[in-house]
Write an enzyme that holds these catalytic residues in place. Structure first.
Site, PDB file in Angstrom:
ATOM      1  N   GLY A  12      37.201  43.439  35.273  1.00 18.77           N
ATOM      2  CA  GLY A  12      38.492  43.127  34.750  1.00 18.77           C
ATOM      3  C   GLY A  12      38.472  45.075  35.097  1.00 18.77           C
ATOM      4  N   LYS A  92      41.120  32.468  41.647  1.00 21.43           N
ATOM      5  CA  LYS A  92      41.697  30.848  41.838  1.00 21.43           C
ATOM      6  C   LYS A  92      42.828  31.297  42.847  1.00 21.43           C
ATOM      7  CE  LYS A  92      38.755  28.488  38.955  1.00 21.43           C
ATOM      8  NZ  LYS A  92      37.625  27.960  39.580  1.00 21.43           N
ATOM      9  N   HIS A 110      42.505  43.327  47.140  1.00 21.76           N
ATOM     10  CA  HIS A 110      42.029  42.104  48.141  1.00 21.76           C
ATOM     11  C   HIS A 110      40.896  43.491  48.513  1.00 21.76           C
ATOM     12  CE1 HIS A 110      39.578  39.551  50.738  1.00 21.76           C
ATOM     13  NE2 HIS A 110      39.665  39.900  51.718  1.00 21.76           N
ATOM     14  N   ASP A 151      44.764  34.719  50.767  1.00 26.62           N
ATOM     15  CA  ASP A 151      44.898  36.629  51.093  1.00 26.62           C
ATOM     16  C   ASP A 151      45.821  36.408  52.218  1.00 26.62           C
ATOM     17  OD1 ASP A 151      43.076  37.461  49.014  1.00 26.62           O
ATOM     18  OD2 ASP A 151      40.908  36.183  50.875  1.00 26.62           O
TER      19      ASP A 151
END
Ligand code: GAR
Length: 210
Positions: A12, A92, A110, A151
């Protein structure tokens, strides 16, 4: 006000970067209304608890069917008043009905320069291993709008990071992560200020001249 739900699966640190940006006044128009993790022991949930923010552990395994999982997730997002979902290390695939319900209102961070080094299986250290294996001179971080493809979707912000000859996947990951912590709050600020528009599948970001 931008009311965000943050999804994560691990430690996190990107969520922490958002919390810090809110705390020090860099995101005056943003509130966190819900934190969701598929892993009950994820660091992101500890951070949410410590910050006294609403959080949910939601995993497909807790539900009898995909339909009931999606229905409960949608209900939780709506009950919290979510108007933007932020995937901050969420490992996920977000169910398609959630993507449809929040079309153009989901961002993902990403750890590479998409469209390179993205897609199924490209997460965590695997991304940096692949960058090193292909001898790239540059890598970076990307914030993009989420669509149904992993993505994939219009890019909101992207910044480069050098790849050094001496890098290991770990050292490269650390340098990229530092950049992620800059661009994720920055992307949220652009969205909160109404400076990101998605039209015809293209994102138009109006960045103020410096
Ligand atoms: C971050 O590097 C994020 O970009 C990556 O996982 C890490 C989560 O770290 N996400 C992906 O690889 C998604 N395809 P964090 O939990 O400390 O924010």
């Amino acid at each position: 006000m931008l009311d965000i739900a943050v999804f994560g699966s691990g430690r996190g640190s990107n969520f922490k970067a958002i919390l810090d940006a809110i705390a020090d006044g860099r995101l005056p128009e943003t509130r966190i209304v819900l934190v969701v993790s598929n892993a009950s022991d994820a660091g992101i949930l500890d951070l949410a608890r410590a910050a006294r923010l609403p959080y949910r552990h939601m995993s497909r395994k807790q539900y009898a069917s995909e339909e009931s999982f999606v229905a409960d997730m949608l209900a939780a997002l709506r009950a919290a008043g979510t108007n933007l979902i932020v995937l901050a290390g969420y490992m996920k695939h977000l169910p398609a009905p959630i993507v449809t319900a929040f079309r153009h209102r989901i961002l993902n961070i990403h750890p590479a320069l998409l469209p390179k080094f993205g897609g199924k299986g490209m997460y965590g250290s695997r991304v940096h291993e692949a960058v090193l294996a292909s001898h790239e001179a540059l890598t970076g971080a990307t914030v993009h709008v989420v669509d149904e493809v992993y993505d994939h979707g219009p890019i909101v912000l992207q910044r480069t990071v050098p790849v050094l000859d001496t890098d290991s996947p770990e050292s490269l990951a650390a340098r990229v992560l530092e950049m992620e912590h800059h661009i994720l709050p920055e992307a949220l600020r652009l969205v909160a200020e109404g400076r990101v528009t998605v039209a015809d599948g293209e994102t138009h970001v109006h960045i103020r001249p410096v």
